[in-house]
Design a protein around this motif. Structure first.
Motif, PDB file in Angstrom:
ATOM      1  N   TRP A 461      -4.046  12.247  -5.438  1.00 46.79           N
ATOM      2  CA  TRP A 461      -5.129  12.681  -4.942  1.00 46.79           C
ATOM      3  C   TRP A 461      -6.569  12.561  -5.652  1.00 46.79           C
ATOM      4  N   ALA A 462      -6.472  13.075  -6.850  1.00 49.05           N
ATOM      5  CA  ALA A 462      -7.706  12.851  -7.618  1.00 49.05           C
ATOM      6  C   ALA A 462      -7.853  11.445  -8.210  1.00 49.05           C
ATOM      7  N   GLU A 463      -6.757  10.901  -8.333  1.00 48.91           N
ATOM      8  CA  GLU A 463      -6.818   9.358  -8.968  1.00 48.91           C
ATOM      9  C   GLU A 463      -7.354   8.482  -8.091  1.00 48.91           C
ATOM     10  N   ARG A 464      -7.046   8.590  -6.710  1.00 52.85           N
ATOM     11  CA  ARG A 464      -7.773   7.834  -5.579  1.00 52.85           C
ATOM     12  C   ARG A 464      -9.207   7.979  -5.578  1.00 52.85           C
ATOM     13  N   TRP A 465      -9.685   9.142  -5.696  1.00 48.38           N
ATOM     14  CA  TRP A 465     -11.191   9.363  -5.654  1.00 48.38           C
ATOM     15  C   TRP A 465     -11.705   8.897  -7.013  1.00 48.38           C
ATOM     16  N   ASP A 466     -11.204   8.953  -8.308  1.00 48.14           N
ATOM     17  CA  ASP A 466     -11.628   8.408  -9.521  1.00 48.14           C
ATOM     18  C   ASP A 466     -11.915   6.771  -9.213  1.00 48.14           C
ATOM     19  N   ILE A 467     -10.714   6.208  -8.520  1.00 52.60           N
ATOM     20  CA  ILE A 467     -11.025   4.751  -8.221  1.00 52.60           C
ATOM     21  C   ILE A 467     -12.005   4.441  -7.406  1.00 52.60           C
ATOM     22  N   ALA A 468     -12.149   5.220  -6.289  1.00 48.57           N
ATOM     23  CA  ALA A 468     -13.404   4.926  -5.190  1.00 48.57           C
ATOM     24  C   ALA A 468     -14.642   5.205  -5.951  1.00 48.57           C
ATOM     25  N   SER A 469     -14.680   5.818  -6.833  1.00 45.52           N
ATOM     26  CA  SER A 469     -15.899   6.405  -7.689  1.00 45.52           C
ATOM     27  C   SER A 469     -16.374   5.162  -8.227  1.00 45.52           C
ATOM     28  N   LYS A 470     -15.507   4.393  -9.389  1.00 45.99           N
ATOM     29  CA  LYS A 470     -15.606   3.212  -9.930  1.00 45.99           C
ATOM     30  C   LYS A 470     -16.052   2.109  -8.984  1.00 45.99           C
ATOM     31  N   GLN A 471     -15.402   1.936  -7.771  1.00 49.22           N
ATOM     32  CA  GLN A 471     -15.566   0.978  -6.862  1.00 49.22           C
ATOM     33  C   GLN A 471     -17.021   1.087  -6.316  1.00 49.22           C
ATOM     34  N   HIS A 472     -17.796   2.084  -6.140  1.00 44.71           N
ATOM     35  CA  HIS A 472     -18.886   2.431  -5.366  1.00 44.71           C
ATOM     36  C   HIS A 472     -19.943   3.192  -6.437  1.00 44.71           C
ATOM     37  N   GLN A 473     -19.749   2.864  -7.834  1.00 48.57           N
ATOM     38  CA  GLN A 473     -20.769   3.410  -8.537  1.00 48.57           C
ATOM     39  C   GLN A 473     -22.286   2.704  -8.384  1.00 48.57           C
ATOM     40  N   ARG A 474     -22.337   1.699  -8.218  1.00 46.53           N
ATOM     41  CA  ARG A 474     -23.395   0.896  -8.098  1.00 46.53           C
ATOM     42  C   ARG A 474     -24.244   1.105  -6.684  1.00 46.53           C
ATOM     43  N   GLY A 475     -23.541   1.850  -5.846  1.00 44.04           N
ATOM     44  CA  GLY A 475     -24.395   2.267  -4.517  1.00 44.04           C
ATOM     45  C   GLY A 475     -23.845   3.585  -3.695  1.00 44.04           C
ATOM     46  N   ALA A 476     -24.148   4.669  -4.384  1.00 44.07           N
ATOM     47  CA  ALA A 476     -23.365   5.781  -3.801  1.00 44.07           C
ATOM     48  C   ALA A 476     -24.501   6.497  -3.344  1.00 44.07           C
ATOM     49  N   GLY A 477     -25.882   5.949  -2.929  1.00 40.28           N
ATOM     50  CA  GLY A 477     -26.988   6.998  -2.623  1.00 40.28           C
ATOM     51  C   GLY A 477     -27.628   7.543  -3.623  1.00 40.28           C
ATOM     52  N   LEU A 478     -27.587   7.136  -4.908  1.00 33.17           N
ATOM     53  CA  LEU A 478     -27.980   7.761  -5.943  1.00 33.17           C
ATOM     54  C   LEU A 478     -28.992   6.553  -6.754  1.00 33.17           C
ATOM     55  N   MET A 479     -30.095   7.257  -7.316  1.00 33.66           N
ATOM     56  CA  MET A 479     -31.133   6.682  -8.131  1.00 33.66           C
ATOM     57  C   MET A 479     -31.120   6.953  -9.536  1.00 33.66           C
ATOM     58  N   PRO A 480     -30.296   6.373 -10.397  1.00 32.23           N
ATOM     59  CA  PRO A 480     -30.288   6.812 -11.808  1.00 32.23           C
ATOM     60  C   PRO A 480     -31.436   6.584 -12.529  1.00 32.23           C
ATOM     61  N   PRO A 481     -31.665   7.535 -13.508  1.00 30.38           N
ATOM     62  CA  PRO A 481     -32.806   7.193 -14.157  1.00 30.38           C
ATOM     63  C   PRO A 481     -32.422   6.035 -15.187  1.00 30.38           C
TER      64      PRO A 481
END
Length: 489
Positions: A461-481
């Motif tokens: 369960w958590a591993e799947r979300w970790d993978i998804a996070s890495k796949q979408h880290q460039r565009g997850a609705g965030l504006m990193p400093p």
């Protein structure tokens, strides 16, 4: 909807059903007689307890729209009585009581001695050619069996919530409704509230951005014990109650099929886990159903329940305090808390990245949440927050009556999109089933969408979300400093 999202797979069911062709013929024939003589929709009632009385009242009020009660079924002879109830203790309240087979027959204008129309055997009602529609308002463990038999006999159906006791039963009902082309409404009368349509429009217009958290609950506190206010009468005996019919079909967790007759078990069955999940069915299903209708209709991937039977030690076998968390793969969580030992409520809200929708009677409110400004909302509700937008509306005088009016329109137009169709009812039942399983085992319960069944968990369960996070880290609705670039290897 695709098979992998946990929704109903009609194609697979139809391919595996050898009688599909004959069923379509049956559906066409039953459609031809969907309204009987004089343009009437003839109604049979399966179960004549408290909730059924509300449905009988609705049918009698809507006779002008062509509804006609023609048959009733219940396992108890019934009772008409006036009595005084202490509620709260020391304060006597005059109550009228009229439930069961023969009182309901008289209420519907039927001859109690007409055993063809007034019976304890539900198949007599289901098989009647002069019954177009059945109302199933029995205890929960009977819902699925009666529903499947009724649809196979060509009947449209209003079935009380929860639609079934298990996920398997619920999806069998969905499949049968499609196969036999029946119009089915699940009795979640709150779906008739206009506020849900207002919220649905706001959410579809992205007023709150992606949904992230749905919150609801139910809170009661009755010194008599929850559901013990259902009356036990001395007229409930082994001679007036067909006990074996009441015990009915075996469902998950109901292994004691030879239970001795007991008035409390009969009248207050919601306190017994063999027939009910207590707050995990009686309250969870009607409270989460409208929230589920606001987004994509899918079964959550994981459900976890905590709680227990902490204070109401009166012989019940259902919990008095529970919290359910359901995690959806679309990226949001539903949280439901219920207790029978405290009445202070919680807010009913849908939280999103850009705002929150809050529901109150006659009003839907929107609270803007702007991540560009950081957290500007208070961490505690020490005083009311002013909404960014609100829309007042006139609530229905009677949600049950409004639900019936919609249902009649759907029957006459053969429109399966009732206010609460079986697909929506099945997802709510599945969540309740997963919640009950989690409560009993103390473990999270997962949903196997391919096989449409409950499953155990693993470390994925958590591993799947970790993978998804890495796949979408460039565009997850965030504006990193800018300095976040220093995190690169």
């Amino acid at each position: 909807m695709a098979e992998t999202d946990g929704s109903v797979d009609r194609r697979r069911f139809l391919e595996q059903t050898a009688t599909a062709g004959s069923a379509m013929v049956l559906a066409a024939e039953s459609y031809a007689r969907v309204v009987g003589a004089n343009n009437q929709i003839r109604v049979g009632f399966l179960g004549c307890g408290g909730r059924a009385q509300a449905h009988i009242n609705a049918v009698l009020k809507l006779k002008k729209l062509g509804l006609s009660p023609v048959a009733v079924c219940d396992v108890w002879d019934g009772l008409e009585d006036t009595y005084y109830q202490e509620s709260p203790p020391g304060q006597r309240t005059r109550r009228n009581f009229a439930q069961g087979l023969y009182p309901s027959a008289r209420k519907c204008g039927l001859n109690p001695k007409d055993t063809a129309k007034v019976t304890k055997e539900y198949r007599r009602i289901v098989d009647r050619k002069d019954v177009d529609l059945v109302v199933i308002a029995t205890p929960d463990h009977w819902h699925a069996r009666m529903a499947l038999d009724a649809m196979a006999a060509g009947k449209d159906m209003l079935i009380e919530r929860p639609m079934a006791r298990t996920a398997t039963e619920a999806f069998q009902i969905v499949d049968a409704a499609h196969l036999y082309q029946r119009i089915v409404a699940v009795g979640v009368q709150s779906m008739a509230d206009p506020g849900w349509e207002i919220a649905r429009n706001w959410i579809s217009q992205h007023a709150i951005g992606p949904m992230v958290h749905l919150q609801t609950g139910m809170f009661h506190n009755d010194i008599r014990g929850e559901w013990r206010y259902y009356r036990i009468a001395k007229e409930m005996t082994s001679k007036t109650v067909d006990w074996q019919r009441f015990l009915g079909p075996t469902v998950e967790g109901n292994s004691e099929k030879n239970l001795p007759f007991n008035r409390a078990t009969f009248a207050q069955w919601r306190c017994n886990r063999q027939f009910s999940g207590g707050p995990l069915t009686e309250w969870l299903v009607p409270k989460i159903t409208p929230l589920l209708s606001l987004g994509k209709l899918t079964v959550p991937r994981r459900v976890m329940t905590s709680g227990g039977l902490f204070w109401q030690h009166d012989g019940r076998t259902v919990p008095d305090l529970v919290t359910v968390c359901a995690d959806f793969e679309e990226g949001y969580q539903l949280q439901f808390t219920a207790t029978t030992i405290s009445s202070y409520p919680t807010e009913e809200v849908v939280r999103g990245r850009l705002g929150t929708v809050k529901f109150t009677k006659g009003n839907v409110q929107l609270f803007e949440d702007n991540p560009l400004r950081g957290n500007k909302l208070p961490n505690r509700l020490e005083q009311p927050i002013s909404p960014t937008r609100s829309q007042m509306y006139q609530p229905n005088d009677n949600d049950s009556l409004s639900m019936w009016e919609n249902f009649i329109d759907c029957i006459r137009s053969r429109n399966s999109a009732t206010l609460c169709p079986p697909e929506l009812g099945a997802v709510a039942v599945t969540i309740a089933h997963m919640a009950e399983r989690s409560y009993r085992t103390g473990m999270p319960v997962f949903w196997d969408s391919e096989h449409r069944q409950l499953a155990g968990g693993d470390n994925s369960w958590a591993e799947r979300w970790d993978i998804a996070s890495k796949q979408h880290q460039r565009g997850a609705g965030l504006m990193p400093p800018d300095y976040q670039s220093l995190a690169e290897d």
